[in-house]
Scaffold this motif. Structure first.
Motif, mmCIF file in Angstrom:
data_model
loop_
_atom_site.group_PDB
_atom_site.id
_atom_site.type_symbol
_atom_site.label_atom_id
_atom_site.label_comp_id
_atom_site.label_asym_id
_atom_site.label_seq_id
_atom_site.Cartn_x
_atom_site.Cartn_y
_atom_site.Cartn_z
ATOM 1 N N GLU A 1 0.959 -0.742 -0.244
ATOM 2 C CA GLU A 1 -0.084 -0.469 0.184
ATOM 3 C C GLU A 1 1.314 1.126 0.216
ATOM 4 O OE1 GLU A 1 -2.621 -0.050 3.502
ATOM 5 O OE2 GLU A 1 -3.784 -1.934 2.467
ATOM 6 N N VAL A 2 2.353 1.182 1.029
ATOM 7 C CA VAL A 2 2.783 2.098 0.833
ATOM 8 C C VAL A 2 3.538 2.597 -0.825
ATOM 9 C CG1 VAL A 2 4.846 3.387 1.990
ATOM 10 C CG2 VAL A 2 3.490 2.886 3.532
ATOM 11 N N PHE A 3 3.878 1.643 -0.985
ATOM 12 C CA PHE A 3 4.548 1.711 -2.592
ATOM 13 C C PHE A 3 3.255 1.878 -3.619
ATOM 14 C CE2 PHE A 3 4.909 -0.056 -6.827
ATOM 15 C CZ PHE A 3 6.260 0.087 -7.189
ATOM 16 N N LYS A 4 2.436 2.069 -3.005
ATOM 17 C CA LYS A 4 1.103 1.855 -4.073
ATOM 18 C C LYS A 4 0.703 3.854 -3.978
ATOM 19 C CE LYS A 4 -1.309 -2.538 -5.298
ATOM 20 N NZ LYS A 4 -2.270 -2.779 -5.000
ATOM 21 N N ALA A 5 1.025 3.860 -3.240
ATOM 22 C CA ALA A 5 0.492 5.357 -2.438
ATOM 23 C C ALA A 5 2.125 6.003 -3.156
ATOM 24 C CB ALA A 5 0.382 4.906 -0.872
ATOM 25 N N VAL B 1 9.693 9.239 0.442
ATOM 26 C CA VAL B 1 8.504 9.495 1.403
ATOM 27 C C VAL B 1 8.207 8.244 1.385
ATOM 28 C CG1 VAL B 1 6.261 10.002 0.977
ATOM 29 C CG2 VAL B 1 8.121 11.071 -0.511
ATOM 30 N N ALA B 2 8.358 6.829 0.700
ATOM 31 C CA ALA B 2 8.159 5.042 1.751
ATOM 32 C C ALA B 2 8.950 5.092 2.524
ATOM 33 C CB ALA B 2 8.350 4.694 0.412
ATOM 34 N N VAL B 3 10.096 5.387 2.818
ATOM 35 C CA VAL B 3 10.905 5.425 3.188
ATOM 36 C C VAL B 3 10.483 6.516 5.198
ATOM 37 C CG1 VAL B 3 13.106 5.718 4.923
ATOM 38 C CG2 VAL B 3 12.851 4.202 2.541
ATOM 39 N N VAL B 4 9.909 7.339 4.340
ATOM 40 C CA VAL B 4 9.648 8.089 5.898
ATOM 41 C C VAL B 4 8.189 8.207 6.689
ATOM 42 C CG1 VAL B 4 8.262 10.364 6.432
ATOM 43 C CG2 VAL B 4 10.330 10.292 5.210
ATOM 44 N N MET B 5 7.458 7.334 5.195
ATOM 45 C CA MET B 5 5.925 6.253 5.853
ATOM 46 C C MET B 5 6.114 5.373 7.143
ATOM 47 S SD MET B 5 3.732 6.715 2.534
ATOM 48 C CE MET B 5 2.303 6.411 2.759
ATOM 49 N N LEU B 6 7.505 4.637 6.258
ATOM 50 C CA LEU B 6 7.565 2.645 6.564
ATOM 51 C C LEU B 6 8.269 3.249 8.375
ATOM 52 C CD1 LEU B 6 8.370 0.642 3.073
ATOM 53 C CD2 LEU B 6 5.548 1.389 5.592
ATOM 54 N N PHE B 7 9.891 3.783 8.003
ATOM 55 C CA PHE B 7 10.431 3.742 9.269
ATOM 56 C C PHE B 7 10.719 5.494 10.022
ATOM 57 C CE2 PHE B 7 11.893 0.877 5.603
ATOM 58 C CZ PHE B 7 12.227 -0.495 7.239
#
Length: 176
Positions: A25-29, A45-51
């Motif tokens: 979902e993060v990848f798609k977002a 952005v994905a790294v910020v969202m996950l980590f």
């Protein structure tokens, strides 16, 4: 020495279906315009969202240099591998922190020779005193009589790298 045999070891960590779904979902977002890949900025952005942190230029360069030249970014499968590896490293570091905290019985933020001796007596009661002293001196990089978490973490990682390369420091059959 001790750390190559008994240190924390990264374990293959099984990703739960819900965690896998979250990563997808993060990848798609972050995949603006549904390109099928993450650009450098999308990846950040994905790294910020996950980590919860923005990757450094060096980290982003490292990831982007591993991208297939025929694609313009990180494909989903590559992204999932990167996230899994980052998660494993995070869990391994937490495991090292847990071991350090268990050794630091007085919650001082550092370990003394006495802390080492007590811990070793519990986990390896037959280990000779000279080995404990040698390990402590090896880990106490600045010879101030205190082992910080940073020193401890370095020693644990160093031992793990030696183990991975078949360079165990303890001789076969030597008792712990």
């Amino acid at each position: 020495m001790f750390f190559s045999q008994a240190g924390a070891r990264p374990q293959m960590w099984e990703v739960s279906p819900s965690e896998h779904k979250k990563w997808v979902e993060v990848f798609k977002a972050c995949d603006e315009d549904n390109k099928g890949y993450l650009s450098r900025e999308d990846f950040k952005v994905a790294v910020v969202m996950l980590f919860g942190y923005k990757p450094s230029k060096i980290e982003a360069d490292s990831v982007m240099s591993s991208v297939d030249p025929n694609t313009s970014g990180i494909l989903l499968e590559g992204f999932l591998n990167i996230v899994r590896q980052k998660k494993e490293v995070q869990l391994y570091r937490n495991e090292i922190r847990h071991i350090f905290t268990a050794f630091d019985r007085h919650y001082r933020g550092y370990l003394t020779l006495e802390d080492f001796t007590k811990a070793f007596r519990q986990v390896a009661p037959k280990l000779p005193e000279r080995i404990i002293l040698e390990v402590f001196r090896e880990v106490d990089q600045d010879s101030d009589g205190h082992v910080s978490f940073k020193d401890f973490e370095y020693a644990m990682n160093y031992g793990q790298k030696r183990k991975q390369h078949g360079l165990d420091l303890l001789k076969e059959g030597e008792p712990l």
